[in-house]
Design an enzyme around this catalytic site. Sequence first.
Site, PDB file in Angstrom:
ATOM      1  CE  LYS A   1      -3.189   3.081   0.478  1.00 33.95           C
ATOM      2  NZ  LYS A   1      -3.975   3.520  -0.691  1.00 33.95           N
TER       3      LYS A   1
ATOM      4  CB  CYS B   1      -2.909   9.367   0.610  1.00 36.14           C
ATOM      5  SG  CYS B   1      -4.485   9.166   1.396  1.00 36.14           S
TER       6      CYS B   1
HETATM    7  N1  SAJ Z   1      -0.704  15.149  -8.858  1.00 37.42           N
HETATM    8  C1  SAJ Z   1       0.187  15.701  -9.769  1.00 37.42           C
HETATM    9  N2  SAJ Z   1       0.389  15.070 -10.965  1.00 37.42           N
HETATM   10  C2  SAJ Z   1      -0.271  13.909 -11.269  1.00 37.42           C
HETATM   11  C3  SAJ Z   1      -1.170  13.353 -10.325  1.00 37.42           C
HETATM   12  C4  SAJ Z   1      -1.369  13.989  -9.127  1.00 37.42           C
HETATM   13  O1  SAJ Z   1       0.785  16.758  -9.535  1.00 37.42           O
HETATM   14  O2  SAJ Z   1      -0.075  13.401 -12.378  1.00 37.42           O
HETATM   15  C5  SAJ Z   1      -0.910  15.805  -7.560  1.00 37.42           C
HETATM   16  C6  SAJ Z   1      -2.351  16.207  -7.322  1.00 37.42           C
HETATM   17  O3  SAJ Z   1      -2.586  17.508  -7.838  1.00 37.42           O
HETATM   18  C7  SAJ Z   1      -2.440  16.169  -5.796  1.00 37.42           C
HETATM   19  C8  SAJ Z   1      -1.488  15.041  -5.430  1.00 37.42           C
HETATM   20  O4  SAJ Z   1      -0.627  14.860  -6.540  1.00 37.42           O
HETATM   21  O5  SAJ Z   1      -1.950  17.380  -5.242  1.00 37.42           O
HETATM   22  C9  SAJ Z   1      -2.150  13.716  -5.055  1.00 37.42           C
HETATM   23  O6  SAJ Z   1      -3.218  13.451  -5.940  1.00 37.42           O
HETATM   24  P1  SAJ Z   1      -3.534  11.926  -6.405  1.00 37.42           P
HETATM   25  O7  SAJ Z   1      -4.773  11.949  -7.211  1.00 37.42           O
HETATM   26  O8  SAJ Z   1      -2.327  11.358  -7.011  1.00 37.42           O
HETATM   27  O9  SAJ Z   1      -3.744  11.086  -5.080  1.00 37.42           O
HETATM   28  P2  SAJ Z   1      -4.723  11.295  -3.841  1.00 37.42           P
HETATM   29  O10 SAJ Z   1      -3.957  11.991  -2.770  1.00 37.42           O
HETATM   30  O11 SAJ Z   1      -6.036  11.875  -4.216  1.00 37.42           O
HETATM   31  O12 SAJ Z   1      -4.855   9.746  -3.439  1.00 37.42           O
HETATM   32  C10 SAJ Z   1      -6.085   9.206  -3.069  1.00 37.42           C
HETATM   33  C11 SAJ Z   1      -5.863   8.443  -1.760  1.00 37.42           C
HETATM   34  N3  SAJ Z   1      -7.138   8.013  -1.289  1.00 37.42           N
HETATM   35  C12 SAJ Z   1      -7.852   8.860  -0.500  1.00 37.42           C
HETATM   36  O13 SAJ Z   1      -7.457   9.968  -0.191  1.00 37.42           O
HETATM   37  C13 SAJ Z   1      -9.173   8.345  -0.038  1.00 37.42           C
HETATM   38  C14 SAJ Z   1      -4.937   7.278  -2.005  1.00 37.42           C
HETATM   39  O14 SAJ Z   1      -4.783   6.508  -0.814  1.00 37.42           O
HETATM   40  C15 SAJ Z   1      -5.480   6.415  -3.122  1.00 37.42           C
HETATM   41  O15 SAJ Z   1      -4.582   5.322  -3.350  1.00 37.42           O
HETATM   42  C16 SAJ Z   1      -5.599   7.255  -4.386  1.00 37.42           C
HETATM   43  O16 SAJ Z   1      -6.520   8.344  -4.124  1.00 37.42           O
HETATM   44  C17 SAJ Z   1      -6.189   6.468  -5.540  1.00 37.42           C
HETATM   45  O17 SAJ Z   1      -6.339   5.235  -5.396  1.00 37.42           O
HETATM   46  O18 SAJ Z   1      -6.435   7.133  -6.572  1.00 37.42           O
END
Ligand code: SAJ
Length: 468
Positions: free
Chosen positions: A224, A278
């Site tokens: 994880k 996360c």
């Molecule tokens: N981001 C980038 N570039 C990218 C992707 C994301 O700059 O290509 C940034 C986003 O803007 C944000 C951060 O990274 O600031 C995180 O975004 P994310 O979509 O990668 O991940 P999270 O934080 O939304 O992850 C969530 C978490 N779940 C919950 O919060 C309930 C994580 O544990 C999950 O594994 C993940 O979603 C998932 O499965 O998509």
Amino acid sequence: MKESVSDTLLEMIEKKEAKIAVFGLGAIGLPTAALFASLGFQVTGIDVNSKIVRQINDGKLQTREFGLQTLVIEMRQKGLLSAVVKPSEALTEADIVIICVQTPLDKQRNADLSFLQKACEGIAQVLKRNKLVVIQSTVPPKTTTTLVIPILEQESQLKCGVDFWLVYCPERMAPGNGLCDLAANPRLIGAYDSKSAALGSALFKVANDGRLMVTDILSAEVAKLAENTFRYVNIAFANELALICRQVGVDAQEVIKLANTHPRVKIHQPGCGAGGPCLSKDTHLLLSSAGPTTFGASVLPAAIKVNNFMPVYVVKLASEALSRIGKRLDGSRVAVFGTAYKGGVNDSRNSPSEGIIRELSRKKAKIVTFDPHCAESFGAEKAGTEIEAVKGADCIIIATDHKEFYKLDLAKMKRVMNDNPIIVDCKRIINCALARSLGFDYAAISLSLDESKILLSGEDIERSAMGK
Ligand code: SAJ
């Protein structure tokens, strides 16, 4: 032959007669509770927050999770879902207890496991034989065997693997899409023993069309963290690639698009940092789970440094653009669009916008924020509309990729901004050519310094070559 207790429980799961208690009704717990109720299980949710409990029971839930409010109301009407503050009765009756409490970092950047500890203590007080305990909270490696199981065993005088069973099944839920993700994404079943594996697999098989990967608890705990760390490092790579492309003179977005046509390449998107509850936390938990890596070097601290640098870099872009018109950040008015950590959410935890605002105030800029989803402003002035936000502003920084920002009326905004307005676009939301044709100085993290090339992307060249 006399049925073993776990066979009885297995049958109850398969017949959906097992009663489920979900401990923690937040972003993970409530979709989990609603999903199992929708499958026919009797589910009781437990949360210390009496307001959430009341909203659920009264059908007045405030949530952005797609389909969740409707499903909760429907499950309440069917009598399959209820919520309580006091755990003991629900836990006593439950055959399965699913723990979904938060495990944030504390001020020393260690995992705060107090919520998990309290949940386990509450469960242990009423734990009886023939129950399955499921942990969905993300934990540092070895937490399940060194904290959770000892508490459950000591307080209940029962033995894991003999009297009760336990699996660690981490969530893979994107905020807003929880119900779909829970039902469709492959799940890890980190099992205490084979009976726990059978029970955990039976439970998630009912709920989930995705593949179930049975493994040991420690592998699941590390996997994880590895998943979210992979994303975190990949985002840092995308950010560093953007800075390199900028210097080399190419559009990073174009480079990433081209590179990602390789069947085994998936470069993420550059931005102003990697926020949220996360990714940075899980990266830190993975990094701190072992001593210094044997060879002394490590990608993870470098990724943390790159991602944490991005808000400073964004402010540098704004400062450079202001200097092109003889202005300085000191005294200029800057509108920060987006305080949520990513588009479509109202969550500002670890938001890169906080770093941007901190750096802007360090440079003595006048700051106003605008976010249609998130109330946070990190201490800066808050505008109710985009026009209010940009009135008298010198520069706009678009930090969050909310869908509303793709439809900004730049012409209208320009009319109320100061002369020679600037846009710094962290997520390449605004069309560069349009912004410039309207008289904006448009800058972006992933935009090349040699901007003559920028207006002709691969598609533009193809289109122009075909005379379109
Ligand atoms: N981001 C980038 N570039 C990218 C992707 C994301 O700059 O290509 C940034 C986003 O803007 C944000 C951060 O990274 O600031 C995180 O975004 P994310 O979509 O990668 O991940 P999270 O934080 O939304 O992850 C969530 C978490 N779940 C919950 O919060 C309930 C994580 O544990 C999950 O594994 C993940 O979603 C998932 O499965 O998509």
